[in-house]
Motif scaffolding. Sequence first.
Motif, PDB file in Angstrom:
ATOM      1  N   VAL A  67       0.840  -1.205   0.000  1.00  0.00           N
ATOM      2  CA  VAL A  67       0.000   0.000   0.000  1.00  0.00           C
ATOM      3  C   VAL A  67       0.877   1.257   0.000  1.00  0.00           C
ATOM      4  N   ALA A  68       1.901   1.263   0.843  1.00  0.00           N
ATOM      5  CA  ALA A  68       2.778   2.438   0.923  1.00  0.00           C
ATOM      6  C   ALA A  68       3.515   2.668  -0.395  1.00  0.00           C
ATOM      7  N   SER A  69       3.989   1.608  -1.029  1.00  0.00           N
ATOM      8  CA  SER A  69       4.703   1.749  -2.297  1.00  0.00           C
ATOM      9  C   SER A  69       3.785   2.333  -3.369  1.00  0.00           C
ATOM     10  N   ALA A  70       2.544   1.855  -3.435  1.00  0.00           N
ATOM     11  CA  ALA A  70       1.591   2.389  -4.413  1.00  0.00           C
ATOM     12  C   ALA A  70       1.291   3.852  -4.135  1.00  0.00           C
ATOM     13  N   SER A  71       1.125   4.198  -2.877  1.00  0.00           N
ATOM     14  CA  SER A  71       0.855   5.579  -2.498  1.00  0.00           C
ATOM     15  C   SER A  71       2.029   6.488  -2.874  1.00  0.00           C
ATOM     16  N   LEU A  72       3.234   6.067  -2.529  1.00  0.00           N
ATOM     17  CA  LEU A  72       4.435   6.833  -2.863  1.00  0.00           C
ATOM     18  C   LEU A  72       4.587   6.986  -4.375  1.00  0.00           C
ATOM     19  N   MET A  73       4.336   5.901  -5.104  1.00  0.00           N
ATOM     20  CA  MET A  73       4.464   5.931  -6.560  1.00  0.00           C
ATOM     21  C   MET A  73       3.501   6.941  -7.176  1.00  0.00           C
ATOM     22  N   THR A  74       2.240   6.918  -6.733  1.00  0.00           N
ATOM     23  CA  THR A  74       1.262   7.833  -7.327  1.00  0.00           C
ATOM     24  C   THR A  74       1.623   9.282  -7.056  1.00  0.00           C
ATOM     25  N   GLU A  75       2.143   9.561  -5.872  1.00  0.00           N
ATOM     26  CA  GLU A  75       2.568  10.933  -5.559  1.00  0.00           C
ATOM     27  C   GLU A  75       3.760  11.366  -6.404  1.00  0.00           C
ATOM     28  N   ALA A  76       4.731  10.482  -6.525  1.00  0.00           N
ATOM     29  CA  ALA A  76       5.983  10.833  -7.213  1.00  0.00           C
ATOM     30  C   ALA A  76       5.813  10.978  -8.725  1.00  0.00           C
ATOM     31  N   LEU A  77       4.881  10.263  -9.317  1.00  0.00           N
ATOM     32  CA  LEU A  77       4.794  10.217 -10.779  1.00  0.00           C
ATOM     33  C   LEU A  77       3.734  11.130 -11.390  1.00  0.00           C
ATOM     34  N   LYS A  78       2.835  11.633 -10.593  1.00  0.00           N
ATOM     35  CA  LYS A  78       1.773  12.495 -11.118  1.00  0.00           C
ATOM     36  C   LYS A  78       2.383  13.710 -11.822  1.00  0.00           C
ATOM     37  N   GLY A  79       1.974  13.916 -13.086  1.00  0.00           N
ATOM     38  CA  GLY A  79       2.436  15.059 -13.863  1.00  0.00           C
ATOM     39  C   GLY A  79       3.733  14.825 -14.621  1.00  0.00           C
ATOM     40  N   ARG A  80       4.309  13.662 -14.502  1.00  0.00           N
ATOM     41  CA  ARG A  80       5.595  13.380 -15.159  1.00  0.00           C
ATOM     42  C   ARG A  80       5.419  12.920 -16.612  1.00  0.00           C
ATOM     43  N   GLU A  81       6.439  13.209 -17.415  1.00  0.00           N
ATOM     44  CA  GLU A  81       6.493  12.729 -18.796  1.00  0.00           C
ATOM     45  C   GLU A  81       6.618  11.208 -18.777  1.00  0.00           C
ATOM     46  N   LEU A  82       6.036  10.541 -19.801  1.00  0.00           N
ATOM     47  CA  LEU A  82       6.077   9.080 -19.841  1.00  0.00           C
ATOM     48  C   LEU A  82       7.502   8.536 -19.866  1.00  0.00           C
ATOM     49  N   ALA A  83       8.409   9.183 -20.582  1.00  0.00           N
ATOM     50  CA  ALA A  83       9.802   8.728 -20.611  1.00  0.00           C
ATOM     51  C   ALA A  83      10.417   8.791 -19.218  1.00  0.00           C
ATOM     52  N   ASP A  84      10.053   9.802 -18.458  1.00  0.00           N
ATOM     53  CA  ASP A  84      10.539   9.957 -17.100  1.00  0.00           C
ATOM     54  C   ASP A  84       9.970   8.859 -16.198  1.00  0.00           C
TER      55      ASP A  84
END
Length: 147
Positions: A67-84
């Motif tokens: 759960v924590a990994s999914a939560s962290l991932m969604t926060e970190a990746l929102k708004g990022r370019e697909l290549a990033d």
Amino acid sequence: MDLKDLYRDVIVDHNRSPRNFGALATANHCAEGHNPLCGDRLKLYVDVAGGKLEALAFEGSGCAISVASASLMTEALKGRELADVRDFYDQVHRLLTEHDYVPERDLGKLAALSGVREFPARVKCASLCWHTLVAALDSKRQPVSTE
């Protein structure tokens, strides 16, 4: 604060109060993931527009690390370019699986996931959401399994 304290604090916080939890009405990509060993299950919703991850969210249940990994991932990746996003995937995968790996970029709170590599059986818990994200972006219809 040392890395072990950071690991524990971040995992506890994101497990108790997961960010971006719930269905995402604007999602145009979706995938499901399952970790049979631990019983983790998640459904990941992704809204991609203009080559960016505009939004992402998840729902499901699992152990604290999952759960924590999914939560962290969604926060970190929102708004990022697909290549990033693909680069983040590679960096986090190496962080979880290579004992002395030092990321090439600043991963922010995602760096706390490095504590998982001390518990090899938990790597699948932490990586489930990441594998599910790749499946969603690649429009794979089959559920992702860590087995």
